[in-house]
Design a protein around this motif. Structure first.
Motif, short mmCIF file in Angstrom:
data_model
loop_
_atom_site.label_atom_id
_atom_site.label_comp_id
_atom_site.label_asym_id
_atom_site.label_seq_id
_atom_site.Cartn_x
_atom_site.Cartn_y
_atom_site.Cartn_z
N LEU A 188 0.83 -1.21 0.00
CA LEU A 188 0.00 0.00 0.00
C LEU A 188 0.86 1.26 0.00
N SER A 189 1.95 1.23 0.73
CA SER A 189 2.85 2.39 0.79
C SER A 189 3.52 2.63 -0.56
N ALA A 190 3.93 1.56 -1.24
CA ALA A 190 4.55 1.70 -2.56
C ALA A 190 3.55 2.28 -3.56
N LEU A 191 2.31 1.81 -3.49
CA LEU A 191 1.28 2.33 -4.39
C LEU A 191 0.96 3.79 -4.07
N LEU A 192 0.97 4.14 -2.80
CA LEU A 192 0.75 5.53 -2.40
C LEU A 192 1.88 6.42 -2.91
N ALA A 193 3.12 5.94 -2.78
CA ALA A 193 4.27 6.70 -3.27
C ALA A 193 4.16 6.92 -4.78
N ALA A 194 3.72 5.88 -5.50
CA ALA A 194 3.53 5.99 -6.95
C ALA A 194 2.44 6.99 -7.28
N PHE A 195 1.35 6.95 -6.53
CA PHE A 195 0.24 7.89 -6.76
C PHE A 195 0.68 9.33 -6.53
N LEU A 196 1.42 9.57 -5.46
CA LEU A 196 1.89 10.92 -5.15
C LEU A 196 2.86 11.42 -6.22
N TYR A 197 3.73 10.53 -6.70
CA TYR A 197 4.67 10.92 -7.76
C TYR A 197 3.92 11.27 -9.04
N GLN A 198 2.87 10.51 -9.33
CA GLN A 198 2.05 10.79 -10.51
C GLN A 198 1.35 12.14 -10.39
N ILE A 199 0.75 12.39 -9.25
CA ILE A 199 -0.05 13.61 -9.07
C ILE A 199 0.83 14.85 -8.90
N LEU A 200 1.85 14.74 -8.07
CA LEU A 200 2.64 15.92 -7.71
C LEU A 200 3.73 16.27 -8.72
N TYR A 201 4.19 15.28 -9.50
CA TYR A 201 5.30 15.58 -10.41
C TYR A 201 4.99 15.26 -11.87
N LEU A 202 4.57 14.04 -12.14
CA LEU A 202 4.41 13.63 -13.54
C LEU A 202 3.24 14.34 -14.22
N GLY A 203 2.12 14.42 -13.54
CA GLY A 203 0.95 15.03 -14.15
C GLY A 203 0.55 14.30 -15.42
N ASP A 204 0.46 15.04 -16.51
CA ASP A 204 0.08 14.46 -17.81
C ASP A 204 1.30 14.14 -18.67
N THR A 205 2.50 14.34 -18.14
CA THR A 205 3.71 14.13 -18.96
C THR A 205 4.08 12.66 -19.08
N ALA A 206 3.70 11.85 -18.11
CA ALA A 206 4.01 10.41 -18.13
C ALA A 206 3.08 9.72 -17.14
N SER A 207 3.16 8.39 -17.14
CA SER A 207 2.29 7.61 -16.25
C SER A 207 3.11 6.55 -15.51
N VAL A 208 2.71 6.27 -14.29
CA VAL A 208 3.34 5.19 -13.54
C VAL A 208 2.53 3.92 -13.75
N SER A 209 3.21 2.79 -13.73
CA SER A 209 2.54 1.50 -13.86
C SER A 209 2.25 0.96 -12.46
N TYR A 210 1.04 1.17 -12.00
CA TYR A 210 0.69 0.78 -10.63
C TYR A 210 0.79 -0.72 -10.42
N TRP A 211 0.38 -1.50 -11.41
CA TRP A 211 0.38 -2.94 -11.21
C TRP A 211 1.81 -3.47 -11.13
N GLN A 212 2.73 -2.89 -11.91
CA GLN A 212 4.12 -3.34 -11.85
C GLN A 212 4.77 -2.94 -10.52
N ILE A 213 4.48 -1.74 -10.06
CA ILE A 213 5.02 -1.30 -8.78
C ILE A 213 4.44 -2.13 -7.64
N GLY A 214 3.15 -2.41 -7.70
CA GLY A 214 2.53 -3.26 -6.68
C GLY A 214 3.13 -4.66 -6.68
N LEU A 215 3.38 -5.20 -7.88
CA LEU A 215 3.97 -6.53 -7.99
C LEU A 215 5.39 -6.54 -7.44
#
Length: 278
Positions: A188-215
């Protein structure tokens, strides 16, 4: 527990400064200091510190490992490895009556595997498939979040809900319930970190792969426990509780970083092949 939390906050503040406010090379320097001190802790615990030549060679090599993958350092890194093997060979020949092959083998194992594993944090700092330096910083956070949140989750869940011992002969306080709690908290913490990186930094410029990070987190958490258990075996066979006392509530630096032993290399390899950020 209060001292453990306070030490964690101080360590987190130092990590914030090194990772976010200073140039990337300062992480290499910080990891060099950590690797050297952690190796010295292991040598004290295993009663090798009295052998000055062996201590100097092991600590020096450990402190060099975070710089191995800097640009242009591959050949010098191979030279450092050769020099280290030559030094251990000389020491084995010179002190063969008092220094057994088993002891040299142990020192070689811990002084190569442990520092190289920890140094993966420094190696990750500047790596990105997209050529974006911030991605490397995110990978470092992941490499820390996965094992440390697993450790934290296992500690608190095991403290309040633990009933069934996980490995009583190695680490009596670890429980099955704590291990499950650690895995859940870590993922859950790894997925939260990925979500925060997506929202706070990446925005619409790129996307994180949540399923790969969770795995990765799901695979990395048992590996972090294995690293911790390996360190516990060394401590138990050397009849000590902690590797040191430099971090009140946690023990030594090796006690804090042992869970990265298998997790950090896993993440370092994974980011070269998996598009965690695309």
């Amino acid at each position: 527990m209060k001292m453990r939390i306070l030490t964690g906050l101080v360590g987190g503040a130092l990590a914030f400064v090194v990772l976010l406010l200073l140039p990337p090379v300062f992480l290499n320097i910080a990891m060099s200091i950590i690797c050297g001190m952690a190796m010295y802790e292991v040598l004290i615990v295993s009663r090798f510190v009295g052998h000055r030549g062996l201590t100097a060679a092991a600590v020096a090599f450990a402190m060099l490992t975070p710089f191995f993958l800097l640009p242009g350092n591959l050949l010098p890194a191979m030279g450092a490895m050769l020099a280290y093997v030559m030094a251990l060979t000389f020491l084995q020949i010179r002190y063969h009556k008092t220094l057994s092959m088993e002891r040299i083998g142990f020192v070689f194992f811990v002084s190569v595997v442990f520092p190289l594993s920890f140094s993966c944090l420094a190696y990750l700092r500047t790596y990105s498939l997209r050529g974006c330096e911030a991605d490397g910083l995110f990978y470092v956070f992941l490499a820390l979040v996965i094992p440390w949140m697993c450790d934290m989750g296992a500690y608190f869940v095991g403290t309040f809900l633990g009933r069934h011992k996980l490995c009583p002969d190695i680490s009596p306080k670890k429980t099955v319930e704590g291990a499950i709690g650690g895995i859940v908290v870590s993922v859950l913490s790894a997925l939260l970190a990925a979500f925060l990186y997506q929202i706070l930094y990446l925005g619409d410029t790129a996307s994180v792969s949540y399923w790969q990070i969770g795995l990765l987190a799901l695979i990395g958490t048992p590996l972090s426990m294995m690293g911790d258990l390996l360190a516990s075996i060394i401590k138990r066979q050397c009849q000590v509780k902690d590797f040191g006392h430099i971090m009140p509530g946690h023990g030594g630096l090796m006690d804090r970083f042992d869970s990265l032993l298998l997790t950090a290399p896993l993440l370092f390899i994974a980011v070269h092949y998996l598009p965690l950020i695309y």
